[in-house]
Design an enzyme around this catalytic site. Structure first.
Site, PDB file in Angstrom:
ATOM      1  N   CYS A 278      81.178 -24.150  11.258  1.00 57.80           N
ATOM      2  CA  CYS A 278      82.543 -24.656  11.403  1.00 57.80           C
ATOM      3  C   CYS A 278      82.816 -24.930  12.871  1.00 57.80           C
ATOM      4  O   CYS A 278      82.342 -24.210  13.739  1.00 57.80           O
ATOM      5  CB  CYS A 278      83.548 -23.629  10.863  1.00 57.80           C
ATOM      6  SG  CYS A 278      85.253 -24.224  10.858  1.00 57.80           S
TER       7      CYS A 278
ATOM      8  N   CYS B  83      83.577 -14.107   4.605  1.00 54.27           N
ATOM      9  CA  CYS B  83      83.676 -15.123   5.645  1.00 54.27           C
ATOM     10  C   CYS B  83      82.436 -15.335   6.508  1.00 54.27           C
ATOM     11  O   CYS B  83      82.398 -14.968   7.669  1.00 54.27           O
ATOM     12  CB  CYS B  83      84.850 -14.803   6.555  1.00 54.27           C
ATOM     13  SG  CYS B  83      86.307 -14.259   5.675  1.00 54.27           S
TER      14      CYS B  83
ATOM     15  N   CYS C  88      84.614 -19.333  -4.453  1.00 53.97           N
ATOM     16  CA  CYS C  88      85.006 -19.719  -3.106  1.00 53.97           C
ATOM     17  C   CYS C  88      83.921 -20.657  -2.575  1.00 53.97           C
ATOM     18  O   CYS C  88      82.766 -20.266  -2.466  1.00 53.97           O
ATOM     19  CB  CYS C  88      85.117 -18.455  -2.254  1.00 53.97           C
ATOM     20  SG  CYS C  88      85.483 -18.769  -0.528  1.00 53.97           S
TER      21      CYS C  88
ATOM     22  N   CYS D  58      87.726 -20.162  15.191  1.00 52.69           N
ATOM     23  CA  CYS D  58      88.712 -19.077  15.110  1.00 52.69           C
ATOM     24  C   CYS D  58      88.040 -17.766  15.547  1.00 52.69           C
ATOM     25  O   CYS D  58      86.908 -17.479  15.155  1.00 52.69           O
ATOM     26  CB  CYS D  58      89.255 -18.936  13.690  1.00 52.69           C
ATOM     27  SG  CYS D  58      90.151 -20.409  13.122  1.00 52.69           S
TER      28      CYS D  58
ATOM     29  N   GLU E 258      77.314 -20.548   2.110  1.00 50.88           N
ATOM     30  CA  GLU E 258      77.619 -19.456   1.193  1.00 50.88           C
ATOM     31  C   GLU E 258      78.636 -19.903   0.151  1.00 50.88           C
ATOM     32  O   GLU E 258      79.514 -20.694   0.443  1.00 50.88           O
ATOM     33  CB  GLU E 258      78.253 -18.302   1.964  1.00 50.88           C
ATOM     34  CG  GLU E 258      77.382 -17.782   3.066  1.00 50.88           C
ATOM     35  CD  GLU E 258      78.112 -16.748   3.907  1.00 50.88           C
ATOM     36  OE1 GLU E 258      77.460 -16.165   4.761  1.00 50.88           O
ATOM     37  OE2 GLU E 258      79.318 -16.537   3.699  1.00 50.88           O
TER      38      GLU E 258
ATOM     39  N   CYS F  13      86.507 -15.189  12.957  1.00 47.92           N
ATOM     40  CA  CYS F  13      85.756 -15.743  11.822  1.00 47.92           C
ATOM     41  C   CYS F  13      84.269 -15.839  12.132  1.00 47.92           C
ATOM     42  O   CYS F  13      83.866 -16.376  13.163  1.00 47.92           O
ATOM     43  CB  CYS F  13      86.317 -17.114  11.472  1.00 47.92           C
ATOM     44  SG  CYS F  13      85.426 -17.947  10.145  1.00 47.92           S
TER      45      CYS F  13
HETATM   46  N1  SAH Z   1      88.933 -23.434   7.421  1.00 46.35           N
HETATM   47  C1  SAH Z   1      89.788 -23.083   6.343  1.00 46.35           C
HETATM   48  C2  SAH Z   1      89.079 -22.437   5.155  1.00 46.35           C
HETATM   49  C3  SAH Z   1      87.993 -21.437   5.430  1.00 46.35           C
HETATM   50  S1  SAH Z   1      88.454 -19.832   6.002  1.00 46.35           S
HETATM   51  C4  SAH Z   1      90.920 -22.210   6.818  1.00 46.35           C
HETATM   52  O1  SAH Z   1      90.916 -21.835   7.975  1.00 46.35           O
HETATM   53  O2  SAH Z   1      91.825 -21.942   6.059  1.00 46.35           O
HETATM   54  C5  SAH Z   1      89.287 -19.066   4.671  1.00 46.35           C
HETATM   55  C6  SAH Z   1      90.254 -17.988   5.101  1.00 46.35           C
HETATM   56  O3  SAH Z   1      89.545 -16.820   5.563  1.00 46.35           O
HETATM   57  C7  SAH Z   1      91.154 -18.414   6.244  1.00 46.35           C
HETATM   58  O4  SAH Z   1      92.469 -18.003   6.002  1.00 46.35           O
HETATM   59  C8  SAH Z   1      90.526 -17.658   7.407  1.00 46.35           C
HETATM   60  O5  SAH Z   1      91.414 -17.518   8.476  1.00 46.35           O
HETATM   61  C9  SAH Z   1      90.145 -16.362   6.754  1.00 46.35           C
HETATM   62  N2  SAH Z   1      89.225 -15.532   7.521  1.00 46.35           N
HETATM   63  C10 SAH Z   1      88.214 -15.916   8.321  1.00 46.35           C
HETATM   64  N3  SAH Z   1      87.597 -14.855   8.879  1.00 46.35           N
HETATM   65  C11 SAH Z   1      88.235 -13.760   8.394  1.00 46.35           C
HETATM   66  C12 SAH Z   1      88.046 -12.352   8.592  1.00 46.35           C
HETATM   67  N4  SAH Z   1      87.098 -11.886   9.386  1.00 46.35           N
HETATM   68  N5  SAH Z   1      88.875 -11.526   7.925  1.00 46.35           N
HETATM   69  C13 SAH Z   1      89.827 -11.995   7.107  1.00 46.35           C
HETATM   70  N6  SAH Z   1      90.055 -13.302   6.887  1.00 46.35           N
HETATM   71  C14 SAH Z   1      89.268 -14.179   7.532  1.00 46.35           C
END
Ligand code: SAH
Length: 341
Positions: free
Chosen positions: A110, A331, A103, A114, A90, A117
């Site tokens: 990934c 995300c 973005c 997390c 995406e 995510c």
């Molecule tokens: N892997 C990198 C970049 C991709 S994620 C990182 O972790 O920074 C980009 C941002 O979106 C990160 O801060 C991540 O924690 C956040 N993110 C992921 N899922 C999310 C969600 N459901 N709601 C809000 N932020 C989210």
């Protein structure tokens, strides 16, 4: 064979020479690629036909297909981009006054896992190559001039450091797209070895760090990467980075109701951030994901309370608004939906 979009503009001359091709063609090639923004060598009509055939063989232009576009009522567009092996990522386009931010993704899926995510929920398929990352940017340019890039799409940029960096340097190149380094933000979940590497590049890319928890017990649960590089090590890497580069780090803190949004969390967060000489904080309301219905967005009043504590601790803090909600734009959700179909 070398993909055209993996070649830094300054490398074209020596690469042509090496192949026994005329180096003066480099300027024409650069004009075609980065002034005319061709997506096929057939369109490089300033070049002789037989030379175009050679370019096709030696330096193919990576294909990136637009699979779907979903547009949000706030103008945010989310594109699903397909590559030749059938994988997709995406990329999100976010308009704002005087800005048009893209973005971008660096991996298909990934590996970081997390908890909150969507990209992490399916694991990793593979990393993108530099030319595929550039192809995403090139595709997005059709929607308008990109003024900013955030590497906050799918994937962990520091887990694909070389290809990610090659792509960003190309996009930043004066004789290429020429997007200013300060307009490009790399976001990491805290892969510590990446900090020193980035600091030693001597390029002024911006750096964001996804923190999301102010103690190791919680961060271990939310972000498995913390088990490898706990908060103390991460913060030390951040501090060293700001000292070496004299550049600010932005901590991203996604707020999850009842999980990391208490007063005590805010106070601990303030204490941690203070250990980094040049730092600020972005508070982001959680964007709900299907696989974790128990994770909810905090009330507005909670987020304001949290903000207030950080401000009183003299930490530069912004409360971000989530964009593109109705386009599955948050995300990894669009790819997820597409795969489930
Ligand atoms: N892997 C990198 C970049 C991709 S994620 C990182 O972790 O920074 C980009 C941002 O979106 C990160 O801060 C991540 O924690 C956040 N993110 C992921 N899922 C999310 C969600 N459901 N709601 C809000 N932020 C989210």
């Amino acid at each position: 064979m070398k993909p055209a979009w993996s070649i830094h503009p300054d490398e074209w001359k020596p690469i042509l020479a090496e192949k026994g091709l005329r180096p003066f063609r480099a300027d024409q090639i650069l004009q075609s690629l980065y002034r005319d923004y061709i997506t096929s060598w057939d369109d490089a009509t300033t070049l002789p036909k037989d030379f175009r055939e050679t370019l096709k063989q030696e330096f193919p232009i990576t294909k990136a297909d637009l699979l779907t576009v979903s547009e949000s009522s706030d103008g945010t567009k989310k594109l699903l981009v397909g590559f030749s092996d059938g994988n997709s990522v995406e990329t999100v386009l976010i308009p704002a006054t005087g800005r048009f931010t893209q973005c971008i993704s660096t991996q298909v899926g990934c590996a970081m896992g997390c908890a909150f995510c969507a990209s992490g929920s399916l694991g990793i398929v593979r990393s993108l190559t530099a030319d595929e990352i550039v192809a995403q940017y090139m595709l997005a340019r059709k929607y308008g001039e990109i003024t900013n890039i955030v590497v906050m799409g799918m994937g962990e940029p520091f887990a694909n450091y070389d290809e990610m960096m090659r792509a960003l340097k190309l996009i930043n190149a004066g004789r290429g797209p020429n997007l200013g380094a300060r307009h490009i933000t790399i976001s990491t979940c805290g892969v510590v070895p990446g900090f020193e590497r980035l600091a030693s590049e001597g390029i002024q890319f911006e750096l964001s760090v996804s923190l999301h928890a102010a103690n190791n017990t919680l961060r271990d649960q939310l972000m498995p990467v913390n088990r490898k590089w706990p908060i103390e090590e991460l913060i030390e890497a951040c501090a060293n980075y700001t000292i070496k580069t004299k550049r600010i780090i932005t901590f991203e803190y996604t707020m999850i109701k009842g999980v990391n949004d208490s007063r005590a969390d805010a106070e601990r967060l303030a204490g941690i951030v203070k250990k980094v000489p040049m730092a600020k904080v972005n508070l982001i309301p959680l964007s709900p994901v299907e696989h974790r219905p128990d994770f909810k967005t905090p009330e507005e009043s909670t987020m304001l309370m949290f903000l207030d504590i950080l401000m009183k601790a003299k930490i530069q803090t912004m409360l971000r608004r989530s964009r593109g909600k109705d386009a599955n734009a948050a995300c990894g959700q669009l790819r997820l939906r597409n795969i489930k179909k």
